[in-house]
Design a protein around this motif. Structure first.
Motif, short mmCIF file in Angstrom:
data_model
loop_
_atom_site.label_atom_id
_atom_site.label_comp_id
_atom_site.label_asym_id
_atom_site.label_seq_id
_atom_site.Cartn_x
_atom_site.Cartn_y
_atom_site.Cartn_z
N GLN A 29 4.29 8.72 39.23
CA GLN A 29 3.41 7.82 39.98
C GLN A 29 2.57 8.60 40.99
OE1 GLN A 29 5.81 4.74 41.76
NE2 GLN A 29 6.21 3.73 39.79
N ILE A 30 3.20 9.56 41.66
CA ILE A 30 2.47 10.38 42.64
C ILE A 30 1.34 11.14 41.94
CG2 ILE A 30 2.64 12.41 44.13
CD1 ILE A 30 5.48 11.38 44.90
N LYS A 31 1.64 11.73 40.79
CA LYS A 31 0.60 12.46 40.05
C LYS A 31 -0.53 11.53 39.65
CE LYS A 31 3.41 16.23 38.31
NZ LYS A 31 4.00 16.88 37.14
N ASP A 32 -0.15 10.32 39.17
CA ASP A 32 -1.18 9.34 38.79
C ASP A 32 -2.03 8.96 40.00
OD1 ASP A 32 -0.36 9.32 36.16
OD2 ASP A 32 0.72 7.39 36.29
N GLU B 40 -2.53 10.76 42.68
CA GLU B 40 -3.35 11.91 43.05
C GLU B 40 -4.57 12.01 42.13
OE1 GLU B 40 -0.58 15.18 42.90
OE2 GLU B 40 0.04 14.89 44.99
N LEU B 41 -4.33 11.82 40.83
CA LEU B 41 -5.45 11.85 39.87
C LEU B 41 -6.45 10.73 40.17
CD1 LEU B 41 -3.82 12.67 36.40
CD2 LEU B 41 -5.55 14.00 37.62
N THR B 42 -5.93 9.54 40.39
CA THR B 42 -6.80 8.41 40.70
C THR B 42 -7.57 8.68 41.98
OG1 THR B 42 -5.19 6.91 39.67
CG2 THR B 42 -6.84 5.90 41.09
N HIS B 43 -6.91 9.25 42.97
CA HIS B 43 -7.55 9.57 44.25
C HIS B 43 -8.64 10.62 44.03
CE1 HIS B 43 -8.06 10.15 48.50
NE2 HIS B 43 -7.82 11.47 48.38
N GLU B 44 -8.31 11.65 43.25
CA GLU B 44 -9.31 12.69 42.98
C GLU B 44 -10.52 12.09 42.26
OE1 GLU B 44 -7.85 16.24 41.02
OE2 GLU B 44 -6.09 16.28 42.35
N GLU B 45 -10.24 11.23 41.24
CA GLU B 45 -11.33 10.60 40.50
C GLU B 45 -12.17 9.72 41.44
OE1 GLU B 45 -9.51 8.47 37.28
OE2 GLU B 45 -9.03 10.31 36.17
N SER B 46 -11.47 8.96 42.29
CA SER B 46 -12.19 8.10 43.23
C SER B 46 -13.04 8.93 44.18
CB SER B 46 -11.22 7.26 44.06
OG SER B 46 -10.53 6.37 43.24
#
Length: 135
Positions: free
Chosen positions: A108-111, A113-119
């Protein structure tokens, strides 16, 4: 003289009879003493046999008690081992569950982080695009 020898013979017979009677009395006393000693010895033997029997019973009881204690301790050890195995199994299951939960959280943390990076990329691109249009 004949009466004198008869008298002598009679007193000798009386003396012999008295001596024989005294010896008989002494022998009866000795027999009585020996019989009493025999009775005492018999009583002592019976007492020793009774003590020996009690000692044997005590040893038998101690042996039985020792065996019973050993069996009880053995059973207690087995119960303790079963309990410890069950506890250990519970701990392993808990560790496995926690490990699985940790893996889920890490995913979940990785997801996130990815979502945050994409955002952040989208936001950055959007800001840059807006600035280019204005500028």
């Amino acid at each position: 003289n004949a009466t004198s020898s008869e008298s002598n013979g009679t007193s000798s017979d009386v003396a012999n009879a008295n001596t024989a009677e005294e010896e008989l009395v002494n022998l009866r006393k000795e027999i009585e003493e020996v019989m009493m000693e025999k009775a005492n010895a018999t009583d002592k033997i019976q007492e020793l046999e009774r003590q020996l029997e009690q000692q044997k019973q005590g040893q038998d009881e101690e042996s039985i008690t020792s065996v019973q204690k050993y069996e009880a301790e053995k059973e207690q050890q087995q119960q303790l081992q079963e309990y410890l195995r069950a506890q250990l199994s519970t701990y392993y299951k808990t560790i496995q569950n926690q490990t699985g939960h940790i893996e889920e959280l890490e995913h979940q943390i990785k997801d996130m982080e990815l979502t945050h990076e994409e955002s952040m990329l989208i936001a950055t691109n959007s800001v840059e695009a807006s600035q280019r249009r204005e500028g």
